[in-house]
Enzyme design. Sequence first.
Site, mmCIF file in Angstrom:
data_model
loop_
_atom_site.group_PDB
_atom_site.id
_atom_site.type_symbol
_atom_site.label_atom_id
_atom_site.label_comp_id
_atom_site.label_asym_id
_atom_site.label_seq_id
_atom_site.Cartn_x
_atom_site.Cartn_y
_atom_site.Cartn_z
ATOM 1 N N TYR A 183 14.615 29.885 10.367
ATOM 2 C CA TYR A 183 13.316 30.458 10.735
ATOM 3 C C TYR A 183 13.093 30.387 12.243
ATOM 4 O O TYR A 183 13.412 29.373 12.874
ATOM 5 C CB TYR A 183 12.181 29.673 10.072
ATOM 6 C CG TYR A 183 11.963 29.995 8.618
ATOM 7 C CD1 TYR A 183 11.638 31.283 8.198
ATOM 8 C CD2 TYR A 183 12.042 28.984 7.660
ATOM 9 C CE1 TYR A 183 11.419 31.556 6.863
ATOM 10 C CE2 TYR A 183 11.815 29.245 6.324
ATOM 11 C CZ TYR A 183 11.504 30.536 5.927
ATOM 12 O OH TYR A 183 11.276 30.800 4.615
ATOM 13 N N LYS A 204 0.843 -1.205 0.000
ATOM 14 C CA LYS A 204 0.000 0.000 0.000
ATOM 15 C C LYS A 204 0.878 1.255 0.000
ATOM 16 O O LYS A 204 2.077 1.173 0.310
ATOM 17 C CB LYS A 204 -0.931 -0.034 1.215
ATOM 18 C CG LYS A 204 -0.197 -0.037 2.553
ATOM 19 C CD LYS A 204 -1.138 -0.401 3.702
ATOM 20 C CE LYS A 204 -0.373 -0.413 5.020
ATOM 21 N NZ LYS A 204 -1.200 -0.952 6.111
#
Length: 380
Positions: free
Chosen positions: A270, A47
Site C-alpha cells: 500500500y 492487568k
Amino acid sequence: MSRSEPCIAEIRGAGGILTIDLAAIADNYRRLADRLSPGAECGAVVKADAYGLGLDRVAPTLWAAGCRRFFVAIVEEGHRLRKLLPEAVIYVFNGVEPETAPDMEAASLIPVLNHPGQVEAWTARARASGRPFPAMIHVDTGMNRLGFSPSDVETLAACSERLAGLSVREAMTHLACAEDPEHPLNEEQLDRFRWAMETLAPLGPLRASLANSSAIFLPGRYHFDLARPGSALYGVHPQESGPNPMAQVVTLQGRILQTRRIDSPATVGYGATHSAERGIRIATIGVGYGDGYLRSLSNSASAFVGGVRVPLVGRVSMDLITIDVSALPEDAAHPGSVVELIGRQHTADDLAREAGTIAYEILTALGRRFTRRYVGGNTG
Ligand SMILES: *Cc1c(COP(=O)(O)O)cnc(C)c1O
C-alpha cells in the site's frame, strides 16, 4: 518439539503463533522476589489480560510460583481473576465508583482509592454492608495521573473518620521514571512518599508499596513492603541499558504464504512506499495490524528466518506483511517457512524500538487472532 520450531501443522490456518513460556514467567517472578530487600513481598500486576499473554494461564502460574497479591486495572479483570484464584488478594488500580462498588464487594476485590470521591463510594458501600471493607490508598507523588494530592493526604490524616467502615492497611505510589536510575524525579517522589506515609500515621500501621518492575532494580530503599512488577514478569527489560536480567517469555512466529521475485523495478505494498530493485525476493507473511502487529512497523521492523535478519519492507497491512528475503538462500524462504517476529534473536523490546514504542504496547497489542501456545506450564 522445540519452542523455536513449531510444526507447520500447528500454525496451518493461523496467521501466526504466539508462544508463551510459563516457566520463564515463574522464573522471572522468583528473580524479582529474590532481588527485593528482606521483608518485602513481591506481588504481580496482571492487568490487560496479563499484558496480553492470557490471564487464565499466567495467573495460576504466578500463584504456583508463590505470588499471593495481584493487581488489575478494572473491576471486570478482578472478577475474572477471582474465578481463577479464589484465595488471592486482588487490588484494582482504577479504584471504585458507586456503580462498581457492588461488583467490587461481590468478588472480594480491594480498590485502590485514588481520590476522596472513591473513599466516599467505598465507605457508603461498607456502611450498607455493616462490615469493614479493605482498601489501599494511592498517593500521587509526581505522576499527576491518579492518587491523593498532598493536601488530600493532610485532610485524610486529620479527618480519619472519613474512612469509617474501611480497613486501610496499605498505601502506594508510582514512579514516573523508574527505568532511569539517574533521573532526579525518583528521589523526589521517594521523599514525597515518605512524607505521605508519615502524615498518614494516624490511620494506623500501613504497609507501603512503590516499586513497579523497574523500581525493583533501584536501590533497596525503593522496595518498601510490597512490590508490584508487571512487565518484567513477561520478559520486558526493566532498565534502559545493560543486558536484560529477565528470562525471555514471548515468541511470535509467522509463516510465509507466498514468495515472489521482482522482475523489473517495482514497489511493494500500500502507498508504494518501498521500491524494490530487479532480482529482489519478497516473502509475504500472514500477520498484520489486525493481529496487533503495529502498522508503525512499516518499513522499519526486522524479522529472522533461519537465524538471518531480514527487513520488513513496505507497509504493514491488516493481515499481511512483506519481508525482503534476498539475503537468504532460495530454499530457506518458501511458502510454509517459519519467520520469527519476536523471540530470542529479536525481543519484544527490539520490536518496540523499531515501532517507536515500548514493549508494553507490543505485548498488549498482540491480539486474540494468533494461535496461542503455552509451554513450560505445570498448571492446567
Ligand atoms: C501497570 C502498573 C504497574 C506495573 O508496572 P510495570 O512497569 O509493568 O512493572 C505497577 N503499578 C501501577 C500503578 C501500574 O499501573
